[in-house]
Scaffold this motif. Structure first.
Motif, mmCIF file in Angstrom:
data_model
loop_
_atom_site.group_PDB
_atom_site.id
_atom_site.type_symbol
_atom_site.label_atom_id
_atom_site.label_comp_id
_atom_site.label_asym_id
_atom_site.label_seq_id
_atom_site.Cartn_x
_atom_site.Cartn_y
_atom_site.Cartn_z
ATOM 1 N N ALA A 39 -44.241 54.208 -19.739
ATOM 2 C CA ALA A 39 -45.632 54.266 -20.247
ATOM 3 C C ALA A 39 -46.218 52.960 -19.429
ATOM 4 O O ALA A 39 -47.680 53.253 -18.568
ATOM 5 C CB ALA A 39 -46.401 53.390 -21.721
ATOM 6 N N ALA A 40 -45.760 52.169 -19.178
ATOM 7 C CA ALA A 40 -46.191 51.492 -18.062
ATOM 8 C C ALA A 40 -45.901 51.027 -17.154
ATOM 9 O O ALA A 40 -46.755 50.190 -16.177
ATOM 10 C CB ALA A 40 -44.984 49.802 -18.167
ATOM 11 N N MET A 41 -45.565 52.326 -16.323
ATOM 12 C CA MET A 41 -44.863 53.233 -14.789
ATOM 13 C C MET A 41 -47.176 53.383 -14.534
ATOM 14 O O MET A 41 -47.183 53.378 -13.035
ATOM 15 C CB MET A 41 -44.494 53.790 -14.356
ATOM 16 N N ILE A 42 -47.885 52.928 -15.548
ATOM 17 C CA ILE A 42 -49.345 53.608 -14.874
ATOM 18 C C ILE A 42 -49.452 52.060 -14.096
ATOM 19 O O ILE A 42 -50.497 52.299 -13.949
ATOM 20 C CB ILE A 42 -50.241 54.340 -16.026
ATOM 21 N N CYS A 43 -49.386 51.375 -14.520
ATOM 22 C CA CYS A 43 -49.432 50.025 -14.351
ATOM 23 C C CYS A 43 -49.162 50.103 -12.124
ATOM 24 O O CYS A 43 -47.491 49.690 -12.335
ATOM 25 C CB CYS A 43 -48.900 48.550 -14.827
ATOM 26 N N PRO A 44 -48.939 49.982 -11.040
ATOM 27 C CA PRO A 44 -48.339 50.294 -10.111
ATOM 28 C C PRO A 44 -47.679 48.825 -9.572
ATOM 29 O O PRO A 44 -46.228 48.349 -8.964
ATOM 30 C CB PRO A 44 -49.473 49.919 -8.989
ATOM 31 N N GLU A 45 -47.894 47.654 -10.409
ATOM 32 C CA GLU A 45 -46.830 46.122 -10.360
ATOM 33 C C GLU A 45 -45.522 46.753 -11.057
ATOM 34 O O GLU A 45 -44.817 45.845 -10.581
ATOM 35 C CB GLU A 45 -48.580 45.066 -11.020
ATOM 36 N N PHE A 46 -45.447 47.676 -11.890
ATOM 37 C CA PHE A 46 -44.588 47.221 -12.278
ATOM 38 C C PHE A 46 -43.006 48.241 -11.611
ATOM 39 O O PHE A 46 -41.908 48.572 -11.967
ATOM 40 C CB PHE A 46 -44.245 48.039 -13.463
ATOM 41 N N TRP B 62 -52.119 64.617 -14.914
ATOM 42 C CA TRP B 62 -52.843 63.536 -14.910
ATOM 43 C C TRP B 62 -51.972 62.694 -15.303
ATOM 44 O O TRP B 62 -51.472 62.004 -14.620
ATOM 45 C CB TRP B 62 -53.806 63.991 -16.296
ATOM 46 N N LEU B 63 -51.347 63.299 -16.250
ATOM 47 C CA LEU B 63 -50.170 61.573 -16.385
ATOM 48 C C LEU B 63 -48.967 62.263 -14.868
ATOM 49 O O LEU B 63 -48.886 60.569 -14.547
ATOM 50 C CB LEU B 63 -49.597 62.261 -17.813
ATOM 51 N N ARG B 64 -48.786 62.642 -14.126
ATOM 52 C CA ARG B 64 -47.807 63.080 -13.340
ATOM 53 C C ARG B 64 -48.659 62.355 -11.610
ATOM 54 O O ARG B 64 -47.809 61.369 -11.273
ATOM 55 C CB ARG B 64 -47.382 64.047 -13.086
ATOM 56 N N GLN B 65 -49.748 61.888 -12.483
ATOM 57 C CA GLN B 65 -50.637 60.982 -11.133
ATOM 58 C C GLN B 65 -50.316 59.475 -11.586
ATOM 59 O O GLN B 65 -50.557 59.189 -10.879
ATOM 60 C CB GLN B 65 -52.120 61.329 -10.711
ATOM 61 N N ALA B 66 -50.510 59.622 -12.900
ATOM 62 C CA ALA B 66 -50.793 57.754 -13.565
ATOM 63 C C ALA B 66 -49.966 57.441 -13.727
ATOM 64 O O ALA B 66 -49.162 56.288 -13.156
ATOM 65 C CB ALA B 66 -50.681 58.177 -15.260
ATOM 66 N N LEU B 67 -48.503 58.674 -12.936
ATOM 67 C CA LEU B 67 -46.891 56.696 -13.608
ATOM 68 C C LEU B 67 -46.198 57.307 -11.477
ATOM 69 O O LEU B 67 -45.645 57.051 -11.230
ATOM 70 C CB LEU B 67 -45.901 58.318 -14.006
ATOM 71 N N ALA B 68 -47.428 58.096 -10.687
ATOM 72 C CA ALA B 68 -47.122 58.236 -9.244
ATOM 73 C C ALA B 68 -45.597 59.157 -8.826
ATOM 74 O O ALA B 68 -45.212 58.673 -7.688
ATOM 75 C CB ALA B 68 -46.784 56.723 -8.547
ATOM 76 N N LEU B 69 -45.391 60.020 -9.742
ATOM 77 C CA LEU B 69 -44.236 61.059 -9.536
ATOM 78 C C LEU B 69 -44.849 61.669 -8.478
ATOM 79 O O LEU B 69 -45.973 61.725 -8.285
ATOM 80 C CB LEU B 69 -44.548 61.516 -10.444
ATOM 81 N N PRO B 70 -43.881 62.332 -7.670
ATOM 82 C CA PRO B 70 -44.600 63.061 -6.213
ATOM 83 C C PRO B 70 -44.728 64.649 -6.964
ATOM 84 O O PRO B 70 -45.124 64.576 -7.950
ATOM 85 C CB PRO B 70 -43.088 63.376 -5.923
ATOM 86 N N ASP B 71 -45.871 65.157 -5.899
ATOM 87 C CA ASP B 71 -46.118 66.108 -6.048
ATOM 88 C C ASP B 71 -45.127 67.245 -6.395
ATOM 89 O O ASP B 71 -44.088 67.611 -5.756
ATOM 90 C CB ASP B 71 -47.437 66.904 -4.693
ATOM 91 N N GLY B 72 -45.329 68.953 -7.087
ATOM 92 C CA GLY B 72 -44.221 68.920 -6.829
ATOM 93 C C GLY B 72 -43.634 69.514 -8.603
ATOM 94 O O GLY B 72 -43.593 70.436 -9.407
ATOM 95 N N LEU C 269 -57.717 55.140 -17.404
ATOM 96 C CA LEU C 269 -56.742 54.715 -16.469
ATOM 97 C C LEU C 269 -56.373 53.214 -16.689
ATOM 98 O O LEU C 269 -55.399 52.243 -17.186
ATOM 99 C CB LEU C 269 -55.868 54.964 -15.749
ATOM 100 N N ASP C 270 -57.663 52.438 -16.809
ATOM 101 C CA ASP C 270 -57.419 50.860 -16.202
ATOM 102 C C ASP C 270 -57.404 50.262 -17.697
ATOM 103 O O ASP C 270 -57.226 49.831 -17.828
ATOM 104 C CB ASP C 270 -59.189 50.745 -15.396
ATOM 105 N N GLY C 271 -58.290 51.110 -18.828
ATOM 106 C CA GLY C 271 -58.000 50.182 -19.815
ATOM 107 C C GLY C 271 -57.282 50.314 -20.464
ATOM 108 O O GLY C 271 -56.522 49.824 -21.518
ATOM 109 N N LEU C 272 -56.179 51.097 -20.792
ATOM 110 C CA LEU C 272 -55.140 51.517 -20.838
ATOM 111 C C LEU C 272 -53.871 50.722 -20.039
ATOM 112 O O LEU C 272 -53.054 49.824 -20.616
ATOM 113 C CB LEU C 272 -54.070 53.004 -20.487
ATOM 114 N N ARG C 273 -54.212 50.762 -19.025
ATOM 115 C CA ARG C 273 -53.856 49.306 -18.216
ATOM 116 C C ARG C 273 -53.509 48.507 -18.829
ATOM 117 O O ARG C 273 -52.895 46.962 -18.545
ATOM 118 C CB ARG C 273 -53.180 49.427 -16.119
ATOM 119 N N GLN C 274 -54.599 48.159 -18.671
ATOM 120 C CA GLN C 274 -54.690 46.093 -19.234
ATOM 121 C C GLN C 274 -53.978 46.043 -20.497
ATOM 122 O O GLN C 274 -53.901 44.938 -21.136
ATOM 123 C CB GLN C 274 -56.284 46.716 -19.554
ATOM 124 N N ARG C 275 -54.243 46.886 -21.405
ATOM 125 C CA ARG C 275 -53.295 46.673 -22.335
ATOM 126 C C ARG C 275 -52.326 46.173 -22.153
ATOM 127 O O ARG C 275 -51.401 45.675 -23.221
ATOM 128 C CB ARG C 275 -53.690 47.304 -24.041
#
Length: 465
Positions: A269-276, A121-131, A361-367
Motif C-alpha cells: 500500500a505504501a508504494m502509492i507514495c513515490p518516495e518509498f 487503477w491500483l496498478r497505476q497507483a503502485l507504478a506497476l508496468p503496463d500489461g 490518491l493524495d489523501g491516502l498518501r498523506q495518511r
C-alpha cells in the motif's frame, strides 16, 4: 422483518455505527473478556419463535460488544491494520443490500468490469508496468496459494491437477526465513510439503533474502535431483518488515526459469507514495505474481486483496475449470472465478471505487506518510528509555523493541499493556529472541495517539518492575 422495519433499523444502525467510531477512544482496545465469557451468555439452543429486533440489539450490546477487540481503534498498534473507512463501509452496505454472486460476467456484469478497472487503477497507483492485470482475492493467503499452485503446475508441465503429484519429484519452493506463515500453509495445501519449502537466511538492514544462499540452495537441489519450482519474495514481512532486494531475487529466479511471487500484503500500500519505491519496490517489474491488501493499510474494508499477474495464462491453466453450467455465451468476457480458487465471489471492487474517489490518491498518501513519520518519532522516544533496546529499526511504520529483562519479561510487558486497555501491541520473534512489535497504521490514528503509546508503555513497564 418487513422492509419498513428494515428501513427503521437501518437508520438506527447507521447512527449506532457513527457513534461507535466517534467514541472508540473511550473503549479498551483489546477485549477484556476471558475464554468462555461470551459463550456462557448465549442461549444453548435456538429459539422456536422469532424475537423482536430491539431485544436482539440489546443482547448484541450486552453479549457481543464486551467481547470484541476494536480493530478500528486509533490506538491499535498490533498485527497490521484492517482499516474500514466510512466510504468503504457504505459501499459494503450497498453490496450487502444487492447481495450479488459475482462468479461470472453474466451473473453481475458491472461487478466484473469494475473489478478489471479497479485493479488497473491500483496498478497505476503502485507504478506497476503496463500489461499487468489481476484479480481481487479475499486475502493474501488465497492469492499466495493460487501462486504456489501455479508455480507447481508450471514446473511439472501442468500435469499435477490431472495426474496427482506421485512421481513428480520433490518440488522445491524458496523464500527467506521472514516470510508469513501463509507461505507455509500454501506449501502444505499445494501438496509440496513443509520440508520442501526452503527457508533461507537474511542479511542487511532490511533483513532481505540472502541471494547467494538462494543460488546455492537451487544448485544443490538440482544436483540432488529435486525440482526447483518457484521463489517467494517479500516486501514488508509481518514479523519486522523484512524486505528483499527484489531485483536481485528476480535475477536469480529468471536465470533458473522459476516462477516468482511477491508478498507485499502490508507494505504494498505504501508504494502509492513515490518516495518509498526506490527502497522497497525497485525491481518489482517482472514478478509473475504480486499481492497486496487494500484492506490493511489503504482503508478498504476487509476482505479485499489484489493479486497482480504479469501474465494470467499460467494461473488460468492451473485453476480454470468450466463445466457446461458455467459457460458464457456471446462475446468474449472475463470470468474472474476462473482466476481464483473459490467459485463464489463478492463484489469487492465497489469499495475500492468508493475509497479512492472519496479520498483521492493524495489523501491516502498523506495518511501513510504520517504513519511512517510518527513511527519514527515513537521509536526515538522508546530508544531514549533507560534499558530499552530497539531490536529492528523502523521499516516504513513498523519496528520492534525490548524492555529490560529476558523473554518472559517481554511477554509480561505485552500482556500488562493489553490488559491496561489503552493501546494494543503484539509480541514477535527475531534473531532467536522475543521482541515487542509496534506498527502505526490505523486510518484515524493521530500523532497524539501514537505518542500517548510511549507514555503508556513506560508507565505500565514501571508498574510491573
Amino acid at each position: 422483518m418487513d422492509w419498513d422495519e428494515f428501513a427503521k433499523w437501518g437508520g438506527h444502525l447507521s447512527g449506532w455505527a457513527a457513534g461507535y467510531h466517534q467514541t472508540l477512544r473511550d473503549r479498551p482496545v483489546r477485549a477484556q473478556t476471558r475464554p468462555g465469557d461470551t459463550a456462557r451468555l448465549l442461549d444453548p439452543s435456538p429459539p422456536t419463535d422469532g424475537e423482536p429486533m430491539d431485544a436482539i440489539m440489546a443482547d448484541f450490546e450486552r453479549i457481543v460488544m464486551p467481547g470484541m477487540t476494536h480493530w478500528q481503534h486509533p490506538r491499535f498498534f498490533a498485527y497490521f491494520p484492517a482499516n474500514a473507512t466510512p466510504p468503504s463501509m457504505l459501499a459494503e452496505i450497498l453490496v450487502t443490500t444487492i447481495a450479488p454472486q459475482c462468479m461470472l460476467w453474466q451473473t453481475s456484469p458491472a461487478a466484473t468490469e469494475m473489478e478489471g478497472v479497479m485493479v488497473d487503477w491500483l496498478r497505476q497507483a503502485l507504478a506497476l508496468p503496463d500489461g499487468y492485470t489481476g484479480v481481487i482475492q479475499d486475502s493474501a493467503s488465497s492469492a499466495t496459494l493460487s501462486a504456489i499452485l501455479t508455480m507447481r503446475e508450471r514446473a511439472i508441465g501442468y500435469t499435477g491437477n490431472r495426474e496427482g503429484l506421485s512421481g513428480k519429484g520433490r518440488l522445491r519452493v524458496y523464500c527467506s526465513d521472514q516470510v508469513h506463515s501463509s507461505i507455509d500453509r500454501a506449501a502444505w495445501v499445494a501438496g509440496i510439503g513443509q520440508e520442501n519449502l526452503v527457508k533461507l537466511p537474511t542479511r542487511g538492514q532490511r533483513h532481505g533474502l540472502d541471494v547467494d544462499a538462494l543460488k546455492r540452495a537451487i544448485a544443490q537441489d538440482r544436483v540432488a535431483g529435486h525440482v526447483p519450482t518457484g521463489v517467494v519474495a517479500i516486501t514488508g514481512g509481518t514479523g519486522v518488515g523484512a524486505s528483499d532486494d527484489l531485483a536481485a531475487v528476480l535475477a536469480v529466479a529468471r536465470a533458473e526459469d522459476l516462477y516468482t511471487h511477491l508478498d507485499a500484503a502490508w507494505a504494498g500500500a505504501a508504494m502509492i507514495c513515490p518516495e518509498f519505491r526506490d527502497d522497497f519496490w525497485a525491481g518489482v517489474e517482472g514478478y509473475d505474481s504480486i499481492v497486496f491488501n487494500p484492506h490493511k493499510w489503504l482503508g478498504a474494508q476487509f476482505d479485499c486483496s489484489v493479486q497482480f499477474l504479469r501474465d494470467p495464462v499460467p494461473q488460468l491453466n492451473t485453476l480454470k475449470i468450466e463445466p457446461e453450467y458455467l459457460k458464457t455465451t456471446g462475446g468474449a468476457v472475463t470470468n474472474y472465478s476462473e482466476w481464483t480458487i473459490p467459485l463464489g465471489r463478492r463484489f469487492r471492487a465497489l469499495k475500492i471505487w468508493f475509497l479512492i474517489r472519496s479520498y483521492g490518491l493524495d489523501g491516502l498518501r498523506q495518511r501513510l506518510r504520517n504513519h511512517v513519520r510518527w513511527a519514527g518519532e515513537i521509536c526515538e522516544v522508546l530508544r531514549a528509555v533507560d534499558g530499552f533496546e530497539i531490536v529492528t529499526e523502523p521499516i516504513l511504520s513498523l519496528f520492534s523493541f525490548r524492555c529490560p529483562g529476558d523473554d518472559a519479561a517481554q511477554q509480561q510487558l505485552v500482556d500488562a499493556i493489553n490488559d491496561d486497555g489503552r493501546i494494543y501491541l503484539t509480541q514477535g520473534a527475531f534473531g532467536g529472541r522475543k521482541v515487542i512489535r509496534f506498527q502505526v497504521g490505523q486510518f484515524e490514528t493521530t500523532r497524539q495517539d501514537v505518542m500517548l503509546a510511549g507514555d503508556v508503555i513506560q508507565e505500565v513497564w514501571r508498574s510491573t518492575t
